[in-house]
Design an enzyme around this catalytic site. Structure first.
Site, PDB file in Angstrom:
ATOM      1  N   THR A   1       1.020 -35.571  19.459  1.00 29.89           N
ATOM      2  CA  THR A   1       1.876 -34.576  19.335  1.00 29.89           C
ATOM      3  C   THR A   1       1.443 -33.227  18.971  1.00 29.89           C
ATOM      4  O   THR A   1       0.195 -33.127  18.177  1.00 29.89           O
ATOM      5  CB  THR A   1       3.047 -34.957  18.273  1.00 29.89           C
TER       6      THR A   1
ATOM      7  N   TYR B   1       5.363 -36.628   9.517  1.00 28.77           N
ATOM      8  CA  TYR B   1       5.188 -37.132  11.199  1.00 28.77           C
ATOM      9  C   TYR B   1       3.993 -36.660  11.841  1.00 28.77           C
ATOM     10  O   TYR B   1       3.261 -37.668  12.281  1.00 28.77           O
ATOM     11  CB  TYR B   1       6.490 -36.565  11.783  1.00 28.77           C
TER      12      TYR B   1
HETATM   13  C1  UD1 Z   1       9.556 -31.452  18.754  1.00 29.50           C
HETATM   14  C2  UD1 Z   1       9.644 -32.713  17.955  1.00 29.50           C
HETATM   15  C3  UD1 Z   1       8.330 -32.881  17.180  1.00 29.50           C
HETATM   16  C4  UD1 Z   1       7.369 -32.535  18.239  1.00 29.50           C
HETATM   17  C5  UD1 Z   1       7.560 -30.927  18.688  1.00 29.50           C
HETATM   18  C6  UD1 Z   1       6.184 -30.702  19.461  1.00 29.50           C
HETATM   19  C7  UD1 Z   1      11.554 -33.590  16.775  1.00 29.50           C
HETATM   20  C8  UD1 Z   1      12.593 -33.490  15.594  1.00 29.50           C
HETATM   21  N1  UD1 Z   1      10.730 -32.360  16.932  1.00 29.50           N
HETATM   22  O1  UD1 Z   1       9.743 -30.378  17.633  1.00 29.50           O
HETATM   23  O2  UD1 Z   1       8.201 -34.209  16.792  1.00 29.50           O
HETATM   24  O3  UD1 Z   1       5.976 -32.635  17.488  1.00 29.50           O
HETATM   25  O4  UD1 Z   1       8.435 -30.992  19.508  1.00 29.50           O
HETATM   26  O5  UD1 Z   1       6.133 -29.176  19.759  1.00 29.50           O
HETATM   27  O6  UD1 Z   1      11.517 -34.434  17.341  1.00 29.50           O
HETATM   28  N2  UD1 Z   1      16.717 -25.360  17.590  1.00 29.50           N
HETATM   29  C9  UD1 Z   1      17.930 -24.919  17.325  1.00 29.50           C
HETATM   30  N3  UD1 Z   1      19.117 -25.591  17.130  1.00 29.50           N
HETATM   31  C10 UD1 Z   1      19.066 -26.963  17.391  1.00 29.50           C
HETATM   32  C11 UD1 Z   1      17.906 -27.587  17.324  1.00 29.50           C
HETATM   33  C12 UD1 Z   1      16.791 -26.965  17.613  1.00 29.50           C
HETATM   34  O7  UD1 Z   1      17.958 -23.669  17.199  1.00 29.50           O
HETATM   35  O8  UD1 Z   1      20.009 -27.565  17.108  1.00 29.50           O
HETATM   36  C13 UD1 Z   1      15.554 -24.798  17.750  1.00 29.50           C
HETATM   37  C14 UD1 Z   1      14.417 -24.816  16.796  1.00 29.50           C
HETATM   38  O9  UD1 Z   1      14.604 -24.302  15.752  1.00 29.50           O
HETATM   39  C15 UD1 Z   1      13.229 -24.663  17.625  1.00 29.50           C
HETATM   40  C16 UD1 Z   1      13.533 -24.956  19.104  1.00 29.50           C
HETATM   41  O10 UD1 Z   1      14.997 -25.274  19.103  1.00 29.50           O
HETATM   42  O11 UD1 Z   1      12.905 -23.480  17.709  1.00 29.50           O
HETATM   43  C17 UD1 Z   1      13.061 -26.315  19.405  1.00 29.50           C
HETATM   44  O12 UD1 Z   1      13.484 -27.368  18.506  1.00 29.50           O
HETATM   45  P1  UD1 Z   1      13.384 -28.996  18.740  1.00 29.50           P
HETATM   46  O13 UD1 Z   1      13.915 -29.293  20.004  1.00 29.50           O
HETATM   47  O14 UD1 Z   1      14.205 -29.599  17.551  1.00 29.50           O
HETATM   48  O15 UD1 Z   1      11.871 -29.260  19.108  1.00 29.50           O
HETATM   49  P2  UD1 Z   1      10.646 -29.046  17.888  1.00 29.50           P
HETATM   50  O16 UD1 Z   1      11.326 -28.856  16.441  1.00 29.50           O
HETATM   51  O17 UD1 Z   1       9.805 -27.919  18.409  1.00 29.50           O
END
Ligand code: UD1
Length: 331
Positions: A119, A143
């Site tokens: 990851t 993780y």
């Molecule tokens: C994900 C994975 C992580 C992996 C990484 C690789 C999880 C929880 N995280 O992280 O294991 O190592 O990719 O880059 O499985 N966001 C919102 N609203 C939401 C959800 C997310 O604004 O409801 C934003 C977050 O702040 C971030 C972006 O969207 O800026 C992506 O978030 P997310 O899809 O959760 O992935 P990562 O946290 O980047």
């Protein structure tokens, strides 16, 4: 049994099931080992499923022998970052200790190749927002640490034994099977694309943008979103590479460019043809402002050619899968 097989651990899960499907389509013999803690039986298309744990020494030993396994693709893991902070030993137990068991069984059975699902979380918060394979490993949650420890076990084991491996560091995986058969089915996902598509189809009332004050063009987080079908195909490229005698390698798996949260949400609204109920909230702890792959090496070394490097395609396939789940909940 004279012909060899590929063991896919976690093959009933999101990424493992897409890789299993591609391997079967390529004519490989595949056996899946999955404890179904988060995976789904129905996601295993065309391969035999053995329900069990990667940490079970006797079971893994038996499967490796019974199926004449010469390659392992290892996906079985816990993957929820906030949960890893609350319950680190659960993560070190499953992601690190069970991987240790798998590796020791593999070495004993003289398995030749292992492809590991790592990851971008091993980079933590890279200074420039771009992470190359040489960027420092500074995971900021259990993780990421639990996955990095497995990378280290693999690195050292490959040096000391005949085993060769490829560790792929995934960036933000999203989307689903273009054929509409499998996808990300868990109802507990916190991933942006999944959450936004759930909101679009009415499974959620609203969603939050975690932080609008980042030093990025529109103030929201930037990520390198990669289609699961392209990610899966990178594993088949890695297999070909190892079979041709390639040396062990650790490679980023992303497209090398990214999108903001607002851009992702706009793409979901466009695909669904209606607006989402979005609330702007505070930053989520531990989120880097920007995490984009430096992604040249995987293309050079493995000859990997992504086919779905397009946010609209990624989002559409995720949305189609959410609609499918409304009619046919995963089991
Ligand atoms: C994900 C994975 C992580 C992996 C990484 C690789 C999880 C929880 N995280 O992280 O294991 O190592 O990719 O880059 O499985 N966001 C919102 N609203 C939401 C959800 C997310 O604004 O409801 C934003 C977050 O702040 C971030 C972006 O969207 O800026 C992506 O978030 P997310 O899809 O959760 O992935 P990562 O946290 O980047």
């Amino acid at each position: 049994m004279s012909s060899t097989s590929i063991l896919v651990t976690g093959g009933a899960g999101y990424i493992g099931s897409h890789v299993t499907r591609q391997l079967i389509e390529a004519g490989e013999n595949v056996v899946v080992l999955d404890n179904l803690s988060t995976g789904f039986k129905s996601a295993v298309l065309g391969a035999e499923l053995i329900v069990g744990d990667t940490g079970d020494h006797d079971l893994v030993t038996k499967v490796l022998a019974d199926y004449n396994v010469d390659t392992i693709m290892h996906f079985a893991a816990h993957i929820i970052v906030p949960e890893s902070v609350e319950d680190p030993l659960k993560y070190y137990g499953n992601n690190t200790c069970s991987s240790h068991n798998l590796l020791s069984c593999a070495v004993h059975a003289k398995v030749k190749h292992l492809i590991f699902s790592s990851t971008a979380a091993v980079y933590g918060i890279p200074e420039t927002g771009h992470a190359s394979e040489e960027s420092p490993n500074q995971p900021i949650n259990p993780y990421g640490s639990s996955k990095l420890m497995t990378e280290w076990m693999l690195r050292d084991t490959s040096r000391a034994t005949e085993l060769k491996h490829v560790a792929l560091r995934y960036f933000n995986v999203a989307g689903s099977d273009p054929g509409g058969r499998i996808g990300l089915s868990t109802s507990k996902s916190t991933l942006l694309v999944k959450v936004a598509c759930e909101a679009a189809v009415g499974k959620r009332d609203k969603l939050y943008i975690f932080g609008t004050d980042y030093p990025t063009p529109d103030g929201t987080g930037l990520r390198d979103y990669i289609h699961v079908e392209d990610l899966a195909s990178a594993h088949l490229n890695a297999l070909t590479y190892l079979r041709k005698g390639g040396e062990s390698a650790t490679l980023n798996c992303g497209y090398g460019h990214g999108y903001s949260v607002r851009e992702v949400l706009a793409a979901v609204e466009k695909a669904h043809g209606s607006s989402l109920a979005i609330e702007e909230g505070p930053r989520r702890a531990g989120d880097p402002p920007m995490l984009i792959a430096v992604a040249d090496r995987i293309q050079e070394m493995l000859g990997w050619k992504p086919k779905y490097d397009d946010l609209d395609i990624i989002v559409q396939s995720q949305l189609d899968w959410e609609k499918h789940l409304l009619k046919y909940p995963a089991e």
